[in-house]
Design a protein around this motif. Structure first.
Motif, PDB file in Angstrom:
ATOM      1  N   UNK A  53     -35.526 -69.011  83.970  1.00  0.00           N
ATOM      2  CA  UNK A  53     -36.896 -68.560  84.177  1.00  0.00           C
ATOM      3  C   UNK A  53     -37.512 -69.514  85.201  1.00  0.00           C
ATOM      4  N   UNK A  54     -37.360 -69.202  86.481  1.00  0.00           N
ATOM      5  CA  UNK A  54     -37.793 -70.125  87.521  1.00  0.00           C
ATOM      6  C   UNK A  54     -36.991 -71.402  87.431  1.00  0.00           C
ATOM      7  N   UNK A  55     -37.688 -72.548  87.339  1.00  0.00           N
ATOM      8  CA  UNK A  55     -36.992 -73.817  87.177  1.00  0.00           C
ATOM      9  C   UNK A  55     -36.911 -74.219  85.705  1.00  0.00           C
ATOM     10  N   UNK A  56     -37.218 -73.273  84.815  1.00  0.00           N
ATOM     11  CA  UNK A  56     -37.114 -73.491  83.372  1.00  0.00           C
ATOM     12  C   UNK A  56     -35.933 -72.687  82.828  1.00  0.00           C
ATOM     13  N   UNK A  57     -35.759 -72.744  81.516  1.00  0.00           N
ATOM     14  CA  UNK A  57     -34.724 -71.955  80.863  1.00  0.00           C
ATOM     15  C   UNK A  57     -35.332 -71.102  79.775  1.00  0.00           C
ATOM     16  N   UNK A  58     -34.839 -69.863  79.688  1.00  0.00           N
ATOM     17  CA  UNK A  58     -35.288 -68.975  78.640  1.00  0.00           C
ATOM     18  C   UNK A  58     -34.185 -68.707  77.640  1.00  0.00           C
ATOM     19  N   UNK A  59     -34.593 -68.413  76.409  1.00  0.00           N
ATOM     20  CA  UNK A  59     -33.646 -68.052  75.360  1.00  0.00           C
ATOM     21  C   UNK A  59     -34.189 -66.839  74.622  1.00  0.00           C
ATOM     22  N   UNK A  60     -33.339 -65.853  74.404  1.00  0.00           N
ATOM     23  CA  UNK A  60     -33.700 -64.661  73.654  1.00  0.00           C
ATOM     24  C   UNK A  60     -32.696 -64.503  72.514  1.00  0.00           C
ATOM     25  N   UNK A  61     -33.189 -64.461  71.292  1.00  0.00           N
ATOM     26  CA  UNK A  61     -32.312 -64.351  70.144  1.00  0.00           C
ATOM     27  C   UNK A  61     -32.781 -63.278  69.181  1.00  0.00           C
ATOM     28  N   UNK A  62     -31.847 -62.653  68.499  1.00  0.00           N
ATOM     29  CA  UNK A  62     -32.156 -61.640  67.497  1.00  0.00           C
ATOM     30  C   UNK A  62     -31.249 -61.856  66.292  1.00  0.00           C
ATOM     31  N   UNK A  63     -31.860 -61.891  65.112  1.00  0.00           N
ATOM     32  CA  UNK A  63     -31.078 -61.942  63.886  1.00  0.00           C
ATOM     33  C   UNK A  63     -31.781 -61.130  62.808  1.00  0.00           C
ATOM     34  N   UNK A  64     -30.981 -60.620  61.885  1.00  0.00           N
ATOM     35  CA  UNK A  64     -31.519 -59.814  60.794  1.00  0.00           C
ATOM     36  C   UNK A  64     -30.872 -60.215  59.488  1.00  0.00           C
ATOM     37  N   UNK A  65     -31.626 -60.090  58.402  1.00  0.00           N
ATOM     38  CA  UNK A  65     -31.139 -60.487  57.081  1.00  0.00           C
ATOM     39  C   UNK A  65     -31.358 -59.365  56.071  1.00  0.00           C
ATOM     40  N   UNK A  66     -30.395 -59.214  55.172  1.00  0.00           N
ATOM     41  CA  UNK A  66     -30.569 -58.382  53.992  1.00  0.00           C
ATOM     42  C   UNK A  66     -30.543 -59.272  52.766  1.00  0.00           C
ATOM     43  N   UNK A  67     -31.523 -59.127  51.881  1.00  0.00           N
ATOM     44  CA  UNK A  67     -31.609 -59.962  50.685  1.00  0.00           C
ATOM     45  C   UNK A  67     -30.701 -59.433  49.578  1.00  0.00           C
ATOM     46  N   UNK A  68     -30.233 -60.350  48.727  1.00  0.00           N
ATOM     47  CA  UNK A  68     -29.510 -59.955  47.519  1.00  0.00           C
ATOM     48  C   UNK A  68     -29.652 -61.082  46.489  1.00  0.00           C
ATOM     49  N   UNK A  69     -29.378 -60.735  45.237  1.00  0.00           N
ATOM     50  CA  UNK A  69     -29.447 -61.723  44.164  1.00  0.00           C
ATOM     51  C   UNK A  69     -30.842 -62.251  43.904  1.00  0.00           C
ATOM     52  N   UNK A  70     -31.877 -61.464  44.197  1.00  0.00           N
ATOM     53  CA  UNK A  70     -33.252 -61.940  44.039  1.00  0.00           C
ATOM     54  C   UNK A  70     -33.659 -61.986  42.572  1.00  0.00           C
ATOM     55  N   UNK A  71     -34.433 -62.994  42.238  1.00  0.00           N
ATOM     56  CA  UNK A  71     -34.996 -63.130  40.896  1.00  0.00           C
ATOM     57  C   UNK A  71     -36.418 -63.659  41.024  1.00  0.00           C
ATOM     58  N   UNK A  72     -37.369 -62.989  40.397  1.00  0.00           N
ATOM     59  CA  UNK A  72     -38.790 -63.351  40.465  1.00  0.00           C
ATOM     60  C   UNK A  72     -39.271 -63.471  41.911  1.00  0.00           C
ATOM     61  N   UNK A  73     -38.786 -62.593  42.729  1.00  0.00           N
ATOM     62  CA  UNK A  73     -39.124 -62.619  44.152  1.00  0.00           C
ATOM     63  C   UNK A  73     -38.879 -61.236  44.745  1.00  0.00           C
ATOM     64  N   UNK A  74     -39.811 -60.778  45.565  1.00  0.00           N
ATOM     65  CA  UNK A  74     -39.598 -59.512  46.259  1.00  0.00           C
ATOM     66  C   UNK A  74     -38.428 -59.655  47.229  1.00  0.00           C
ATOM     67  N   UNK A  75     -37.648 -58.607  47.395  1.00  0.00           N
ATOM     68  CA  UNK A  75     -36.491 -58.657  48.280  1.00  0.00           C
ATOM     69  C   UNK A  75     -36.457 -57.408  49.145  1.00  0.00           C
ATOM     70  N   UNK A  76     -35.735 -57.501  50.251  1.00  0.00           N
ATOM     71  CA  UNK A  76     -35.638 -56.378  51.177  1.00  0.00           C
ATOM     72  C   UNK A  76     -34.853 -56.789  52.401  1.00  0.00           C
ATOM     73  N   UNK A  77     -35.453 -56.628  53.574  1.00  0.00           N
ATOM     74  CA  UNK A  77     -34.773 -57.018  54.802  1.00  0.00           C
ATOM     75  C   UNK A  77     -35.802 -57.532  55.805  1.00  0.00           C
TER      76      UNK A  77
END
Length: 349
Positions: free
Chosen positions: A301-325
């Protein structure tokens, strides 16, 4: 191969600048299923060295979660102002969604501190949080019976708390280490009787460390971040969350000098009981695990550096907590690392 090694090192500096903190209240446990630490905020390159100077991280965060029983009832008790000593019958379901933008400027010092690289930063967020509760809750206190049934819905577009962070990083060849301390300053939009909030309503302190293995010759990387959260009492509800333990990790392989792919995950476990909750909820200790893919891309990005990242999570084993993605789309811009890798780690110059 030398050019590829140098490029991978420069990629890590840009990606490390993207590590940000957020903890929006989207019915995640602890009080009403909400914690300060949001699992998944660290992944690959967590302890990788940074380039001295200013960096800016921006994250678009989306989460969709659901819960029933204790988690839904805990939120209903709070917003309905039922007595903590009431006998409660649970027949509820909760759903929540968040669309947030997190801003996290960071400054990395060139002068070593304790032989390591000191970085300080601050994060906050804005966006929309929405939640709904459906079903019936019956509370009995002596001869008095209170029943609430139907659907409660709420949404809020506003701003969140302020989260300062300080970290120290050390580099020894393929091994990288980091310690950090962070916390929550509860200045975000929060009302105890509101179903959707963007602040958590109480202060918190979190400290921990991270390790990153990065081998530029093979392109393989693995990171792990662990810490503990101490929560202060919520003055609006007199509720105190227990101590939370969290473990985030990421594993990746550089398929080119600009792109890496891999997996990321987390484990979250509350280790002490809450206080101030309805007795029917017990200690209300929360737990959840998550797993999902990740990809990262480095570009100039000009004389700088750019970073683009993507990650996704699916929840499991939840207890006393809302879960989803959830999904995390990260953009970071930072000073460009030297074209030629230094003979010694950058932080020792």
């Amino acid at each position: 191969m030398g050019t590829t090694k140098s490029s991978i090192r420069r990629t890590c500096c840009a990606a490390a600048a993207a590590a940000v903190l957020l903890s929006p209240e989207v019915s995640r446990a602890d009080e009403g299923g909400v914690s300060f630490w949001l699992p998944g905020q660290y992944a690959s390159l967590a302890a990788a060295p940074q380039v001295p100077g200013w960096a800016m991280g921006v994250v678009y965060y989306h989460s969709t979660v659901n819960a029933s029983g204790n988690v839904a009832a805990a939120r209903e008790i709070t917003i309905g102002r039922f007595s903590p000593n009431a006998n409660v019958n649970l027949n509820l379901s909760l759903s929540g969604q968040a669309d947030l933008v997190v801003l996290s400027p960071t400054y990395t010092f060139a002068t070593p501190v304790l032989g390591g690289q000191l970085s300080v930063g601050v994060a906050s967020w804005f966006g929309k949080s929405s939640a709904s509760i459906a079903g019936t809750l019956t509370a009995v206190v002596g001869p008095i019976v209170a029943t609430r049934s139907g659907v409660l819905e709420d949404s809020l577009t506003s701003y969140g708390d302020v989260v300062p962070t300080a970290s120290l990083r050390w580099n020894q060849g393929v091994n990288n280490y980091m310690v950090y301390v962070t916390g929550d300053i509860p200045v975000g939009d929060y009302t105890p009787t509101r179903l959707a909030n963007l602040g958590i309503g109480h202060g918190a302190v979190d400290a921990g460390g991270a390790y990153t293995y990065l081998n530029p010759a093979t392109g393989n990387e693995f990171s792990a971040t662990a810490g503990l959260t101490y929560n202060f009492k919520n003055p609006g509800t007199q509720y105190r969350n227990g101590v939370d333990f969290h473990f985030d990790w990421g594993a990746a392989h550089f398929v080119s000098k600009q792109v890496f792919i891999g997996l990321a995950g987390y484990a979250y476990q509350q280790v002490t009981d809450d206080s101030g909750q309805n007795p029917i909820l017990g200690g209300f200790r929360s737990r959840v695990f998550g797993l999902g893919p990740q990809i990262g891309y480095i570009f100039p990005v000009g004389d700088m550096q750019g970073f683009l990242g993507l990650r996704g999570y699916g929840d499991f084993g939840a207890e006393n907590r809302a879960s989803g993605w959830s999904t995390w789309l990260t953009f970071a811009i930072s000073p460009a690392a030297p074209e030629t890798a230094p003979k010694r780690p950058l932080i020792h110059k």
